[in-house]
Structure formats: structure tokens, C-alpha cells
Design an enzyme around this catalytic site. Structure first.
Site, short mmCIF file in Angstrom:
data_model
loop_
_atom_site.label_atom_id
_atom_site.label_comp_id
_atom_site.label_asym_id
_atom_site.label_seq_id
_atom_site.Cartn_x
_atom_site.Cartn_y
_atom_site.Cartn_z
N HIS A 32 -6.90 -5.75 -1.03
CA HIS A 32 -5.80 -4.81 -0.98
C HIS A 32 -4.71 -5.41 -0.10
CE1 HIS A 32 -3.80 -0.91 -0.85
NE2 HIS A 32 -3.76 -0.97 0.47
N ASP B 278 -8.68 -3.79 -6.88
CA ASP B 278 -8.25 -3.14 -5.64
C ASP B 278 -8.88 -1.74 -5.57
OD1 ASP B 278 -6.90 -2.02 -3.49
OD2 ASP B 278 -4.90 -2.50 -4.23
N SER C 98 0.82 -1.20 0.00
CA SER C 98 0.00 0.00 0.00
C SER C 98 0.87 1.27 0.00
CB SER C 98 -0.95 -0.05 1.20
OG SER C 98 -1.92 0.96 1.12
#
Length: 536
Positions: A460, A431, A211
Site C-alpha cells: 500500500h 492492495d 491512501s
């Protein structure tokens, strides 16, 4: 945001094209004895799950331009290598910004194949301001305490209430941490990472980020390309739209993901009794929201808290069974208790969350320009809301302190890089937190990178989460530098794991841990997403 990666790659296959391998010993950083014993004092901080975990601390300059000035302390963790073949430190980061990485080191070391993990010192760290690092930021404890104003600003009074909250949070950060805020940003954090590298006695580092951690890794690689040995980026931030545009793009993607959840609920009408038409189920969800705006469940879950509760389902479908049960109980049985429990598990913010949010805003508001005229926010967010109502205004208020931030902004880093060894990227097509285009963009910007796509996936954070196809690519790369080489946007494509079944909620209900509730078939999936958290 949901481009068909298989078509881009040429075929939906597990592995595609040719492969590039870099022998482990060709760039391995010295011997196992070139470690940090003279600079870092490692002590056991073992847990039941991670019995070999060690912890240490490292002092770094608050301002790296003044190395002899004020110091802050970074908290580090390590799972030491055990193999004779030593490939150096593997720094790991869970994202955020504001996520703690100490436990992630234990998770990564235990989730990689044992032969691979044994060749690395897996290094976790709490970035500046986070968790066990000192000082740790907490601008306004209880900022997310229920019940907050309705996120949908349908009246001037509601808008003012939300604006007052955003202003007061920004002012509290400035009052408590005014001298720190100029140094809570991505570029300072990557210089901290290089200080960690030096303290570890390593000429180069290996890095694995999820991320926001992908942006952190890409910026580190831009600053210090000669110090990157291997680089793994999972669920990739688009570095060309940080951070205001990125959040608007997220809103659209999360709306799509929420509708995917509602379609899943429709598929299991026999269990949830909410109907078989996703659009009608969506209407029931918004009717629930409207009812909670008027009368919060248990005096705790209003409209904004409901959104907080369901947003995590956009990050990880393992939470869907628990969320669907709470939704169904409220609508069908007029029973709010499962919804309140779901809020406590997924939506409520504790002291750790207060810290994470304080760092999140500090980094994002400092990293890049944000509109300082609220009229721009109002215009943009109402425009997005018209097509994506699920998260738009909730997300706008989450980021709104940046409109009033008491520190000047920096310019985003252009991460384009032609000086790196092969880099491995992972991206799911659906995502929501880091939409698919981000992976494609970074693949283009990082020469010699390879993109592995999870076709049809919506979670994610996708490696070490139960998908053996993805994990084979990861293990091969960390073993000897092997990356897939295909033609088109994707170099390799893996099929997504199936969505969970309703029965998953029953087994999950035995656990009080929010990270384990609603687990899908993969225990690793729940464990990982408990560590990654939400709001990346």
C-alpha cells in the site's frame, strides 16, 4: 479484489498504448519569483536526511464560511526548487486521515529524480488537528494502552467492554474538542489546501497523495478543478463507499493479504520451521492468538495487540521477515520476547499515534453516515468475520466510536470530474488497505485519468518505493505531463517487486527504527512506509 490487470490492459508490459504530453511551460504557474515570501516566513527545519527542509505556519479560519472568525494554525514544510524551470508547488499528503506530511516533503523531494524535484517547491503540511498544526487533537491519551479487551466479542461481557471503550473515546473527543469537531473533515481540509495555495502565490497546485490522501486530492479537484495542474493519486480510496463499507471491504482484503504472508512463511520453512502448508500455519497463528488472549506475552501483548502487530504486514511486505521471526520464536521456542519487540515496533501507539487516531476518527466519523444502531454493526461484522477473521473485529472496534460520535455527519463528495487535465493513478492489484477496485472506480470517475497498475503487488503506497517501472511513469508525468494511454481498465502495467527474503530481517535488526525493521531490498520502501504509517 485481485483482478488480473494485465488482461484488462491487453498485455503485461512496462508501458502501454499512446501517450499524452502537456508541455511544462504551457501551464507552469508564473516565474520562480511569484512565491510566498510576503505571506509565509520560511525557516530552516533541516534534518540529517533532509538538509534543505524549511518550515512555516499559516493561519486559516476554523470555519471557512466565517473567514474573519476563529483561526487555527497549519504547519507547513518545503523543499524549495533549485532549477530555472519552475513548475510550481507540489503538495504532498501521506494519508490517514491523521498523517503528518511535514517529513514526507523531504522524502518526496529526495526520492524523485533530482532533475524533476528541482523544478518544484515540494510542500508538506499537517492537516488541521494533526501533529504540529494547532490545535492538535488528542482525545484520550493512552486509549490503545495494553492490554485491551479481546477484540473478538464472543461473550456479552467482552462486547460490552469494547463498546464502553468506543463510547468513552467518542465522549472524550466531544468533551475536549466539541467546538472543533464539526470542522475536522475532508471538505474543511481541502479548503485549507486552497488557502495554502493562495499563501504560496500560486494560481494552480500540483498534488501527490497516498491512501486517504487520494480522496483528499480528488475532493480538492472536485471543489477547485481550475486550480489543479497535475494530480497524482497512489493507492486509491474508493470514494463510493466511504467510510463504513470501505472498512468492511478492507477486512476481506486484509484477510487475503495475511494469508499471502502465511504462504510466504510456508515457502521458507527451512528458516521459520512452521511447516509447508499455509493452512496449518494459519491454524498455528490463531492458536497463538488464543493463547495470548488467555495469557498476554510479557503482560503486554494480548490477542488485540497481536492483531495490531501483524496488521502492518498487510500494508508492507518488508515487515514480513520480522513478523515471521516473532511468530516462529513464540510457537517453536516458547520465546515471547521477539513478539513483544515486534509489538513495540509495529503495534504500540505513542502520543503521535494518539493524535493520528483522534484525527482519523474525527474525519471519518464526520465525513459520512455511520450506523448508529450497534445491532447493524454486530450483524455486518459477524457476517464478514465468517469469511475474513483476521482483522474484522479489530477493525470494527477501531472505527466503533463513529457509532457514538458527538457531531452530525456530512455526505460523501461525488468526485466525478470532467474538468481536469490528465491525472495519473497508481494501484497495486493486491492492495489491502485500498483494494484494487478503488483505483478502477476513480479511473472511471476522473475523465482523462490514466491508471498504472502494479500487477501482483500487495503493498500500500507503491511509488517511490523501489519499483523503477512505476517511478518512470511518475517522473515522466511530473516532468511534462506525460501519461500512458491504453485500452481497458489499466493504461499501463508494471510487474511487482519480489517479496523479501528472510535474510532481510537480519540486516533490519540492527536498526531500532520501526520503519526500518524487516526492510526489503528497497531502503526507500521502508522509509516511505514509516512515513505513511498504518490504518489508512
Amino acid at each position: 479484489m485481485r483482478k488480473r490487470a494485465a488482461a484488462l490492459c491487453g498485455a503485461a508490459v512496462v508501458m502501454a498504448g499512446t501517450f499524452t504530453a502537456v508541455p511544462a511551460e504551457a501551464s507552469a504557474p508564473g516565474t520562480a519569483n511569484t512565491t510566498q515570501s510576503t505571506k509565509l516566513a520560511w525557516k530552516s527545519c533541516a534534518t540529517e536526511n533532509y538538509p534543505t527542509l524549511q518550515c512555516a505556519s499559516l493561519k486559516v479560519p476554523l470555519d471557512h464560511r466565517r473567514p474573519h472568525g476563529e483561526k487555527i494554525t497549519l504547519a507547513l514544510s518545503r523543499v524549495p526548487h533549485t532549477a530555472r524551470t519552475y513548475q510550481g508547488p507540489l503538495l504532498v499528503n501521506p494519508g490517514g486521515p491523521g498523517g503528518s506530511g511535514l517529513t514526507l516533503a523531504g522524502f518526496v523531494a529526495s526520492s524523485l529524480p533530482a532533475k524533476v524535484a528541482a523544478q518544484y517547491d515540494v510542500i508538506g503540511f499537517d492537516p488541521r488537528g494533526v501533529g504540529a498544526s494547532k490545535p492538535a487533537l488528542d482525545c484520550k491519551p493512552g486509549h490503545f494502552g495494553p492490554v485491551r479487551p479481546n477484540s473478538l466479542p464472543t461473550t456479552p461481557a467482552i462486547e460490552k467492554a469494547n463498546l464502553d471503550r468506543a463510547r468513552s473515546f467518542a465522549a472524550a473527543c466531544g468533551k475536549k474538542y466539541g467546538h472543533l469537531l464539526p470542522y475536522i473533515n475532508t471538505t474543511s481540509a481541502v479548503r485549507d489546501m486552497d488557502a495554502i495555495r493562495q499563501a504560496l502565490g500560486a494560481k494552480k497546485i500540483n498534488y501527490f497523495g497516498y491512501s486517504y490522501g487520494t480522496y483528499l486530492g480528488a475532493v480538492y479537484a472536485k471543489f477547485f478543478p481550475e486550480r489543479v495542474r497535475r494530480l497524482v493519486l497512489d493507492s486509491v480510496v474508493d470514494p463510493t463507499d466511504v467510510w463504513y463499507e470501505a472498512n468492511l471491504n478492507q477486512d476481506v482484503a486484509f484477510n487475503d493479504r495475511h494469508r499471502a504472508f502465511l504462504a510466504w512463511v510456508a515457502k521458507y520453512d527451512a528458516t521459520y520451521r512452521l511447516g509447508t502448508d499455509p493452512e496449518k500455519i494459519e491454524a498455528k497463528w490463531y492458536a497463538m492468538r488464543a493463547a495470548l488472549a488467555k495469557k498476554p506475552a510479557d503482560g503486554t501483548v494480548g490477542a488485540s495487540e497481536l492483531e495490531d502487530t501483524f496488521i502492518p504486514g498487510g500494508y508492507y511486505n518488508g515487515y514480513w521477515p520480522s513478523l515471521a521471526e516473532a511468530f516462529a520464536a513464540y510457537v517453536n521456542d516458547k520465546d515471547p520476547e521477539p513478539l513483544v519487540e515486534a509489538y513495540e515496533n509495529f503495534g504500540a501507539v505513542d502520543a503521535s499515534g494518539d493524535n493520528g487516531y483522534s484525527v482519523y476518527t474525527s474525519v471519518q466519523c464526520r465525513d459520512a453516515d455511520w450506523p448508529r444502531d450497534w445491532r447493524q454493526w454486530r450483524k455486518d461484522n459477524w457476517a464478514v468475520y465468517e469469511k475474513a477473521p483476521f482483522m474484522t473485529w479489530n477493525n470494527a472496534w477501531y472505527n466503533a466510536p463513529c457509532a457514538f460520535w458527538p457531531a452530525d455527519s456530512l455526505r460523501p463528495v461525488n468526485v466525478a470530474n470532467g474538468k481536469l487535465p490528465p491525472v495519473l493513478l497508481f494501484q497495486a492489484t493486491g492492495d489491502a488497505a485500498t483494494p484494487y477496485e478503488g483505483g478502477v472506480t476513480v479511473h472511471r470517475l476522473l475523465a482523462r485519468s490514466s491508471l498504472v497498475v502494479e500487477e501482483g503487488g500487495g503493498n500500500h503506497g507503491i511509488t517511490l518505493s523501489g519499483n523503477t517501472c512505476l517511478d518512470r511513469h511518475l517522473a515522466a508525468y511530473l516532468t511534462d505531463g506525460t501519461v500512458p494511454r491504453g485500452h481497458g481498465q489499466a493504461d499501463a502495467v508494471c510487474e511487482a517487486l519480489p517479496d523479501p527474503k528472510p535474510a532481510a530481517a537480519a540486516s533490519a535488526s540492527a536498526s531500532a527504527s520501526a520503519s526500518a525493521r524487516g526492510a526489503s531490498a528497497s531502503p526507500n520502501g521502508s522509509a516511505l512506509h514509516g512515513l505513511l504509517g498504518f490504518r489508512h
